[in-house]
Design an enzyme around this catalytic site. Structure first.
Site, PDB file in Angstrom:
ATOM      1  N   LYS A 179       0.858  -1.191   0.000  1.00 28.80           N
ATOM      2  CA  LYS A 179       0.000   0.000   0.000  1.00 28.80           C
ATOM      3  C   LYS A 179       0.887   1.231   0.000  1.00 28.80           C
ATOM      4  CE  LYS A 179      -1.976   2.655   2.955  1.00 28.80           C
ATOM      5  NZ  LYS A 179      -1.784   3.858   2.148  1.00 28.80           N
ATOM      6  N   GLU A 255      10.076   1.548  10.332  1.00 27.20           N
ATOM      7  CA  GLU A 255      11.086   2.600  10.133  1.00 27.20           C
ATOM      8  C   GLU A 255      10.329   3.914  10.205  1.00 27.20           C
ATOM      9  OE1 GLU A 255      13.013   1.447   6.478  1.00 27.20           O
ATOM     10  OE2 GLU A 255      13.991  -0.238   7.457  1.00 27.20           O
ATOM     11  N   CYS A 289      13.551  11.505   6.324  1.00 27.80           N
ATOM     12  CA  CYS A 289      13.545  11.052   7.717  1.00 27.80           C
ATOM     13  C   CYS A 289      14.918  11.218   8.360  1.00 27.80           C
ATOM     14  CB  CYS A 289      13.114   9.602   7.789  1.00 27.80           C
ATOM     15  SG  CYS A 289      14.118   8.506   6.753  1.00 27.80           S
ATOM     16  N   GLU A 390       9.341  16.314  15.098  1.00 28.65           N
ATOM     17  CA  GLU A 390       9.698  16.184  13.675  1.00 28.65           C
ATOM     18  C   GLU A 390       8.869  17.163  12.844  1.00 28.65           C
ATOM     19  OE1 GLU A 390       8.592  12.663  11.353  1.00 28.65           O
ATOM     20  OE2 GLU A 390      10.639  12.555  10.623  1.00 28.65           O
TER      21      GLU A 390
HETATM   22  P1  NAD Z   1       2.401   8.368   7.559  1.00 29.21           P
HETATM   23  O1  NAD Z   1       2.702   7.661   8.809  1.00 29.21           O
HETATM   24  O2  NAD Z   1       1.330   9.385   7.555  1.00 29.21           O
HETATM   25  O3  NAD Z   1       1.992   7.323   6.411  1.00 29.21           O
HETATM   26  C1  NAD Z   1       2.860   6.296   5.992  1.00 29.21           C
HETATM   27  C2  NAD Z   1       2.028   5.193   5.365  1.00 29.21           C
HETATM   28  O4  NAD Z   1       1.201   4.610   6.368  1.00 29.21           O
HETATM   29  C3  NAD Z   1       1.078   5.675   4.256  1.00 29.21           C
HETATM   30  O5  NAD Z   1       0.975   4.693   3.257  1.00 29.21           O
HETATM   31  C4  NAD Z   1      -0.229   5.814   5.003  1.00 29.21           C
HETATM   32  O6  NAD Z   1      -1.376   5.765   4.163  1.00 29.21           O
HETATM   33  C5  NAD Z   1      -0.155   4.614   5.931  1.00 29.21           C
HETATM   34  N1  NAD Z   1      -0.986   4.691   7.127  1.00 29.21           N
HETATM   35  C6  NAD Z   1      -1.336   5.786   7.825  1.00 29.21           C
HETATM   36  N2  NAD Z   1      -2.115   5.432   8.882  1.00 29.21           N
HETATM   37  C7  NAD Z   1      -2.244   4.083   8.835  1.00 29.21           C
HETATM   38  C8  NAD Z   1      -2.911   3.131   9.647  1.00 29.21           C
HETATM   39  N3  NAD Z   1      -3.593   3.486  10.736  1.00 29.21           N
HETATM   40  N4  NAD Z   1      -2.827   1.830   9.296  1.00 29.21           N
HETATM   41  C9  NAD Z   1      -2.124   1.443   8.214  1.00 29.21           C
HETATM   42  N5  NAD Z   1      -1.477   2.307   7.401  1.00 29.21           N
HETATM   43  C10 NAD Z   1      -1.527   3.605   7.717  1.00 29.21           C
HETATM   44  O7  NAD Z   1       3.773   8.971   7.047  1.00 29.21           O
HETATM   45  P2  NAD Z   1       4.027   9.902   5.781  1.00 29.21           P
HETATM   46  O8  NAD Z   1       3.528  11.270   6.087  1.00 29.21           O
HETATM   47  O9  NAD Z   1       3.535   9.215   4.551  1.00 29.21           O
HETATM   48  O10 NAD Z   1       5.614   9.901   5.712  1.00 29.21           O
HETATM   49  C11 NAD Z   1       6.419  10.766   6.455  1.00 29.21           C
HETATM   50  C12 NAD Z   1       6.934  10.069   7.707  1.00 29.21           C
HETATM   51  O11 NAD Z   1       7.663   8.908   7.333  1.00 29.21           O
HETATM   52  C13 NAD Z   1       7.920  10.936   8.491  1.00 29.21           C
HETATM   53  O12 NAD Z   1       7.655  10.774   9.859  1.00 29.21           O
HETATM   54  C14 NAD Z   1       9.273  10.336   8.130  1.00 29.21           C
HETATM   55  O13 NAD Z   1      10.279  10.541   9.076  1.00 29.21           O
HETATM   56  C15 NAD Z   1       8.921   8.891   8.008  1.00 29.21           C
HETATM   57  N6  NAD Z   1       9.914   8.192   7.201  1.00 29.21           N
HETATM   58  C16 NAD Z   1      10.775   7.337   7.834  1.00 29.21           C
HETATM   59  C17 NAD Z   1      11.746   6.681   7.096  1.00 29.21           C
HETATM   60  C18 NAD Z   1      12.712   5.733   7.760  1.00 29.21           C
HETATM   61  O14 NAD Z   1      13.391   5.002   7.035  1.00 29.21           O
HETATM   62  N7  NAD Z   1      12.831   5.719   9.076  1.00 29.21           N
HETATM   63  C19 NAD Z   1      11.848   6.891   5.725  1.00 29.21           C
HETATM   64  C20 NAD Z   1      10.950   7.768   5.118  1.00 29.21           C
HETATM   65  C21 NAD Z   1       9.974   8.418   5.858  1.00 29.21           C
END
Ligand code: NAD
Length: 488
Positions: A179, A255, A289, A390
């Protein structure tokens, strides 16, 4: 699939491109100018369950998990070759959907997609299994695939991060339901299409679309037919996924967010530290991130360093990400820009001073795009919310320090623990700091280098578990101990 007319973005379930079961859709738009790029299937719980059922059948009854690793590797190499052949198309799609600069999409992220596939294909085909002869006993370890993997990915490096999950999951013999983030669904679909054409058996990789907190995400995290959940996203979402997964004891690799320190000592080579530090916060439009969002500069060089850093930050080219000279494109969407700007306002309320940037970019060149400039804030302490939470935008918080102990204390004083960046020419200090830093990755006199054999993940609220090389094998398989008594 073209990039000019809006794309009909459907789920891929088996070999079927399907609309949502109730026909609902959502839009994906170009953050540069608001152009409608696609109408995307807004997944229902039924869609999620159908995709899981399909992946389950492909695992339980299909050939993929039973293939020799080298046979799977041959197919994954073909998929990687096809990604290379479609590199320009995929890069443009990524840049239009998420605002990533074309330079980064073309020369870093899409090549990394192919590398993810080749690396894990070869790793699985070549990895040794342990054997422990002990008198009459011979013990060894098998690594059968875990089963069905839910892969949930974010928008900030869409296909690169999606394949950072999909590639090892497939290489180890699992089947997958991916997804992608709703903001950036396009490359996942094009990739899946390319993979099918290159010979990936139908049902082995399924793609569903939708918002995270909604219907489709439910089964992906709580259906008992799912054996592993690999998630990249925010720490807050991570908690929800862990809670959902707990009901079936499903292992989760997560992650998550970061608030990494970038520490510059007075013995550092500033010709290296200044450009690298700029890249470490403003690269990827500031939405990375791993970014060095807390810039700790030793007080003895603070003035000189900041003069150079802020002058260069103000000169970075912000604009249309499709132009090859652009350093920073737009933020992912208007709502996110408001969040980022909210933090800049908060920083000022907390006593901070904006020394570069701090207001959204407007005017003909920026049109309806969600453009925000490189922003540098001084005058805060590590106790401020600006320095602790963040922001996930191009906002640098500058802090000072006098001694190595103080720098380390500030760096480690964070709920996050994803990365640490250090500039010094003192070898002993570099090793001391690396050993004491609470961070999954420490970079010394460099940034963003990734050897896929290394563990990748974070401490604290930045992560749970590690992926990469043998660490991915631990997660995507069910290690099994076998002991046989040899009869004399
Ligand atoms: P997000 O947590 O809003 O969403 C990430 C994914 O999770 C999306 O596909 C979203 O639709 C899905 N999602 C959201 N709520 C969910 C739920 N309740 N159940 C299942 N899936 C769900 O994050 P974002 O805004 O898309 O991305 C930015 C974040 O990602 C930042 O916090 C960044 O630091 C982090 N990030 C971390 C890494 C790493 O390697 N540590 C890499 C890239 C981004």
């Amino acid at each position: 699939m073209t990039t000019s007319a809006p794309i009909d973005v459907r789920h891929l379930i088996g070999d079927q491109w399907r609309s949502a079961s109730d026909g609902a859709t959502f839009e994906t738009r170009d953050p540069h100018d608001g152009t409608l790029l696609g109408q995307v299937a807004r997944g229902t719980a039924d869609d999620g369950r159908d995709a899981i059922e399909c992946a389950r059948t492909a695992f339980d009854e299909g050939v993929w998990p039973k293939m020799a690793p080298k046979e799977r590797a041959t197919i994954l190499h073909r998929v990687a070759d096809a990604v290379d052949e479609h590199r320009e198309e995929l890069a443009l799609l990524e840049t239009r959907d998420g605002g990533k600069t074309i330079t980064q999409s073309l020369h870093a992220e899409i090549p990394r997609v192919a590398h993810n596939l080749r690396f894990f294909a070869d790793y699985v085909a070549m990895a040794a299994n342990e054997a422990y002869p002990d008198g009459d006993l011979l013990s060894y370890v098998l690594y059968p695939p875990a089963g069905v993997v839910s892969a949930i990915s974010p928008w900030n490096a869409p296909l690169m991060l999606a394949t950072w999950k999909v590639a090892p999951a497939l290489a180890f013999g699992n089947t997958v339901v991916l997804k992608p983030a709703p903001q950036t669904p396009l490359t996942a679909n094009r990739f899946a299409e390319i993979a099918l054409e290159a010979g990936l058996p139908p049902g082995v990789l399924n793609v569903v679309h939708g918002y995270g907190g909604e219907a489709v995400a439910g089964p992906l995290t709580s259906d008992p037919r799912v054996d592993r959940i690999t998630f990249t996203g925010s720490s807050a979402t991570g908690v929800k996924i862990l809670q959902a997964a707990a009901c079936n004891h499903t292992p989760v690799s997560a992650e998550m967010g970061g608030k990494s320190a970038n520490i510059v000592f007075d013995d550092a080579d500033l010709d290296l530290a200044v450009p690298m530090s700029l890249r470490a916060i403003f690269g990827g439009n500031g939405q990375v991130c791993l970014s060095g969002t807390r810039l700790l500069v030793q007080n003895s060089i603070r003035e000189e360093f900041l003069e150079r850093f802020t002058a260069e930050a103000a000169k970075l080219v912000v604009g249309d990400p499709k132009r090859p000279d652009t350093f920073m494109g737009p933020l992912i969407e208007e709502q996110h820009l408001k969040k980022v700007h909210g933090y800049v306002e908060l920083a000022q309320e907390e006593g901070g001073k904006v020394v570069v940037g701090g207001e959204r970019l407007t005017g003909a060149e920026y049109g309806a795009g969600s453009y925000y400039p490189p922003t540098v804030i001084t005058g805060l302490t590590n106790e401020s919310r600006t320095a602790r939470e963040e922001i996930f935008g191009p906002v640098e918080t500058v802090l000072g320090f006098d001694t190595e102990d103080e720098a380390l204390r500030i760096a480690n004083d964070s709920p996050y623990g994803l990365a640490g960046i250090l500039f010094t020419d003192n070898l002993n200090r570099a090793h001391r700091m690396a050993a004491a830093w609470k961070a999954g990755t420490v970079w010394i006199n460099t940034f963003f280098e990734r050897d896929l054999r290394l563990p990748f993940g974070g401490e604290g609220i930045s992560g749970l578990g590690r992926e990469g090389g043998q660490y991915s094998r631990e997660f995507f398989t069910e290690p099994r101990a076998v002991t046989i008594r040899l009869r004399r």
